[in-house]
Design a protein around this motif. Structure first.
Motif, PDB file in Angstrom:
ATOM      1  N   GLN A 116       0.425  15.920  47.952  1.00  0.00           N
ATOM      2  CA  GLN A 116      -0.399  15.320  46.918  1.00  0.00           C
ATOM      3  C   GLN A 116      -1.896  15.395  47.207  1.00  0.00           C
ATOM      4  OE1 GLN A 116       0.968  11.678  45.150  1.00  0.00           O
ATOM      5  NE2 GLN A 116       3.116  12.288  45.297  1.00  0.00           N
ATOM      6  N   PRO A 117      -2.370  15.175  48.440  1.00  0.00           N
ATOM      7  CA  PRO A 117      -3.813  15.348  48.682  1.00  0.00           C
ATOM      8  C   PRO A 117      -4.276  16.778  48.405  1.00  0.00           C
ATOM      9  CG  PRO A 117      -2.800  14.087  50.450  1.00  0.00           C
ATOM     10  CD  PRO A 117      -1.676  14.622  49.631  1.00  0.00           C
ATOM     11  N   TRP A 118      -3.454  17.746  48.749  1.00  0.00           N
ATOM     12  CA  TRP A 118      -3.782  19.154  48.495  1.00  0.00           C
ATOM     13  C   TRP A 118      -3.911  19.406  46.995  1.00  0.00           C
ATOM     14  CZ3 TRP A 118      -1.323  23.355  46.111  1.00  0.00           C
ATOM     15  CH2 TRP A 118      -1.791  24.631  46.465  1.00  0.00           C
ATOM     16  N   LEU A 119      -2.953  18.888  46.225  1.00  0.00           N
ATOM     17  CA  LEU A 119      -2.995  19.063  44.782  1.00  0.00           C
ATOM     18  C   LEU A 119      -4.196  18.354  44.163  1.00  0.00           C
ATOM     19  CD1 LEU A 119       0.798  18.515  44.028  1.00  0.00           C
ATOM     20  CD2 LEU A 119      -0.456  20.655  43.649  1.00  0.00           C
ATOM     21  N   GLN A 120      -4.469  17.143  44.602  1.00  0.00           N
ATOM     22  CA  GLN A 120      -5.589  16.388  44.044  1.00  0.00           C
ATOM     23  C   GLN A 120      -6.918  17.088  44.311  1.00  0.00           C
ATOM     24  OE1 GLN A 120      -5.095  12.525  45.810  1.00  0.00           O
ATOM     25  NE2 GLN A 120      -3.304  12.020  44.553  1.00  0.00           N
ATOM     26  N   ALA A 121      -7.045  17.687  45.482  1.00  0.00           N
ATOM     27  CA  ALA A 121      -8.296  18.359  45.831  1.00  0.00           C
ATOM     28  C   ALA A 121      -8.537  19.604  44.978  1.00  0.00           C
ATOM     29  CB  ALA A 121      -8.282  18.739  47.311  1.00  0.00           C
ATOM     30  N   ARG A 122      -7.480  20.146  44.401  1.00  0.00           N
ATOM     31  CA  ARG A 122      -7.602  21.375  43.618  1.00  0.00           C
ATOM     32  C   ARG A 122      -7.562  21.118  42.110  1.00  0.00           C
ATOM     33  NH1 ARG A 122      -6.220  25.393  47.668  1.00  0.00           N
ATOM     34  NH2 ARG A 122      -5.968  27.041  46.124  1.00  0.00           N
ATOM     35  N   SER A 123      -7.456  19.875  41.696  1.00  0.00           N
ATOM     36  CA  SER A 123      -7.382  19.561  40.270  1.00  0.00           C
ATOM     37  C   SER A 123      -8.676  19.958  39.556  1.00  0.00           C
ATOM     38  CB  SER A 123      -7.133  18.067  40.065  1.00  0.00           C
ATOM     39  OG  SER A 123      -7.212  17.746  38.689  1.00  0.00           O
ATOM     40  N   ARG A 124      -8.523  20.601  38.406  1.00  0.00           N
ATOM     41  CA  ARG A 124      -9.684  20.999  37.601  1.00  0.00           C
ATOM     42  C   ARG A 124      -9.806  20.164  36.319  1.00  0.00           C
ATOM     43  NH1 ARG A 124      -8.829  26.863  36.335  1.00  0.00           N
ATOM     44  NH2 ARG A 124      -6.674  26.498  36.936  1.00  0.00           N
ATOM     45  N   ARG A 125      -9.091  19.055  36.261  1.00  0.00           N
ATOM     46  CA  ARG A 125      -9.159  18.233  35.049  1.00  0.00           C
ATOM     47  C   ARG A 125     -10.541  17.629  34.834  1.00  0.00           C
ATOM     48  NH1 ARG A 125      -5.714  13.739  33.528  1.00  0.00           N
ATOM     49  NH2 ARG A 125      -6.583  14.212  31.476  1.00  0.00           N
ATOM     50  N   ALA A 126     -11.233  17.295  35.901  1.00  0.00           N
ATOM     51  CA  ALA A 126     -12.579  16.732  35.731  1.00  0.00           C
ATOM     52  C   ALA A 126     -13.503  17.734  35.059  1.00  0.00           C
ATOM     53  CB  ALA A 126     -13.147  16.311  37.083  1.00  0.00           C
ATOM     54  N   PHE A 127     -13.331  19.007  35.360  1.00  0.00           N
ATOM     55  CA  PHE A 127     -14.132  20.039  34.699  1.00  0.00           C
ATOM     56  C   PHE A 127     -13.838  20.069  33.202  1.00  0.00           C
ATOM     57  CE2 PHE A 127     -13.671  22.405  38.951  1.00  0.00           C
ATOM     58  CZ  PHE A 127     -14.825  21.828  39.470  1.00  0.00           C
ATOM     59  N   LEU A 128     -12.545  19.963  32.839  1.00  0.00           N
ATOM     60  CA  LEU A 128     -12.181  19.964  31.428  1.00  0.00           C
ATOM     61  C   LEU A 128     -12.789  18.773  30.695  1.00  0.00           C
ATOM     62  CD1 LEU A 128      -8.430  21.035  31.489  1.00  0.00           C
ATOM     63  CD2 LEU A 128     -10.238  22.112  30.146  1.00  0.00           C
ATOM     64  N   ARG A 129     -12.706  17.614  31.307  1.00  0.00           N
ATOM     65  CA  ARG A 129     -13.251  16.420  30.661  1.00  0.00           C
ATOM     66  C   ARG A 129     -14.767  16.553  30.469  1.00  0.00           C
ATOM     67  NH1 ARG A 129      -9.710  12.074  30.040  1.00  0.00           N
ATOM     68  NH2 ARG A 129      -7.715  13.061  29.599  1.00  0.00           N
ATOM     69  N   GLN A 130     -15.442  17.152  31.429  1.00  0.00           N
ATOM     70  CA  GLN A 130     -16.882  17.373  31.294  1.00  0.00           C
ATOM     71  C   GLN A 130     -17.171  18.312  30.120  1.00  0.00           C
ATOM     72  OE1 GLN A 130     -18.929  18.626  34.884  1.00  0.00           O
ATOM     73  NE2 GLN A 130     -20.447  19.760  33.711  1.00  0.00           N
ATOM     74  N   ASP A 131     -16.393  19.378  30.015  1.00  0.00           N
ATOM     75  CA  ASP A 131     -16.595  20.334  28.924  1.00  0.00           C
ATOM     76  C   ASP A 131     -16.344  19.679  27.569  1.00  0.00           C
ATOM     77  OD1 ASP A 131     -17.188  22.308  30.750  1.00  0.00           O
ATOM     78  OD2 ASP A 131     -15.180  23.189  30.716  1.00  0.00           O
ATOM     79  N   LEU A 132     -15.269  18.897  27.471  1.00  0.00           N
ATOM     80  CA  LEU A 132     -14.967  18.255  26.196  1.00  0.00           C
ATOM     81  C   LEU A 132     -16.062  17.266  25.804  1.00  0.00           C
ATOM     82  CD1 LEU A 132     -11.117  17.704  26.558  1.00  0.00           C
ATOM     83  CD2 LEU A 132     -12.287  19.347  25.066  1.00  0.00           C
ATOM     84  N   ARG A 133     -16.606  16.550  26.774  1.00  0.00           N
ATOM     85  CA  ARG A 133     -17.718  15.636  26.459  1.00  0.00           C
ATOM     86  C   ARG A 133     -18.910  16.425  25.918  1.00  0.00           C
ATOM     87  NH1 ARG A 133     -16.046  12.997  31.283  1.00  0.00           N
ATOM     88  NH2 ARG A 133     -17.626  14.134  32.474  1.00  0.00           N
ATOM     89  N   GLU A 134     -19.223  17.554  26.537  1.00  0.00           N
ATOM     90  CA  GLU A 134     -20.355  18.351  26.080  1.00  0.00           C
ATOM     91  C   GLU A 134     -20.131  18.887  24.668  1.00  0.00           C
ATOM     92  OE1 GLU A 134     -21.823  21.349  28.692  1.00  0.00           O
ATOM     93  OE2 GLU A 134     -21.602  20.107  30.477  1.00  0.00           O
ATOM     94  N   LEU A 135     -18.884  19.142  24.331  1.00  0.00           N
ATOM     95  CA  LEU A 135     -18.545  19.655  23.004  1.00  0.00           C
ATOM     96  C   LEU A 135     -18.368  18.535  21.985  1.00  0.00           C
ATOM     97  CD1 LEU A 135     -15.998  22.349  24.170  1.00  0.00           C
ATOM     98  CD2 LEU A 135     -18.184  22.818  23.039  1.00  0.00           C
ATOM     99  N   GLY A 136     -18.422  17.279  22.425  1.00  0.00           N
ATOM    100  CA  GLY A 136     -18.227  16.155  21.527  1.00  0.00           C
ATOM    101  C   GLY A 136     -16.806  16.044  21.025  1.00  0.00           C
TER     102      GLY A 136
END
Length: 203
Positions: free
Chosen positions: A73-93
């Motif tokens: 689980q630590p390995w998977l969490q360190a590689r998660s790209r969901r935060a990038f997606l959430r940032q992109d969606l915020r920028e797109l409104g």
């Protein structure tokens, strides 16, 4: 989009990686047709694709974590790209969709097959980010997910290739991983079809 990377000269010996690539080629091509790279220059299409990816990962991450167990689980969490997606969606409104319902993974070998799909997509994302940046499309301002880990992506993929060779060490485990990898691609394809209102031939 979830491009299966070209073979590296230092790919680990054995059949796991080659088997996964061969087993999923048509399924991967189906996802690519739905994502439709030329249409990614259109803001609405781009946004809908990101919403699908976010919903997919929101459902996928806990399922694969459960199948691999606490050790990974630590390995998977360190590689998660969901935060990038959430940032992109915020920028797109754009608001995120609800997490997608994901099929369970029948053990560790199946989980590694599914990991292969998502980790391979990080390399495909590098290509998409470059393409969108060159065209001046949304990827320039809201392309965090596709840029991902940037220059570190190649080294992270080499890590995954080594783990696949280590964890998928019998024909039975390779077969389980291939089944799960195909199902992972198909689940994503179904989500894209439902959101984009398009249909492609089944793999």
């Amino acid at each position: 989009m979830h491009a299966v990377p070209a073979r590296f000269p230092d790919d680990p010996p054995g059949d796991a990686l080659a088997a996964l690539r061969g087993a999923t080629r048509a399924h991967h091509d189906r996802v690519d047709r739905l994502v439709d790279l030329p249409r990614m220059q259109d803001r609405d299409h781009y946004t809908r694709v990101l919403q699908v990816l976010d919903a997919f990962l929101a459902g996928w991450e806990p399922v694969v974590a459960a199948a691999l167990g606490a050790r990974w689980q630590p390995w998977l969490q360190a590689r998660s790209r969901r935060a990038f997606l959430r940032q992109d969606l915020r920028e797109l409104g754009a608001a995120p969709d609800a997490p997608a319902r994901m099929p369970a993974l029948a053990g560790g070998a199946a989980a590694w097959g599914s990991v292969y799909v998502m980790e391979g997509s990080a390399l495909g994302g590098q290509f998409i980010a470059r393409h969108l940046s060159h065209t001046g499309a949304e990827g320039r301002s809201a392309g965090s997910y596709f840029r991902g880990w940037g220059e570190a992506t190649g080294g992270m993929w080499r890590d995954v290739r080594g783990l696949l060779a280590q964890e998928l060490d019998t024909p039975e485990r390779i077969a389980q991983a291939c089944d799960a990898a195909r199902e992972t691609f198909d689940t994503l394809a179904h989500l894209l079809e439902g959101t984009l209102h398009e249909r492609t031939p089944a793999a």
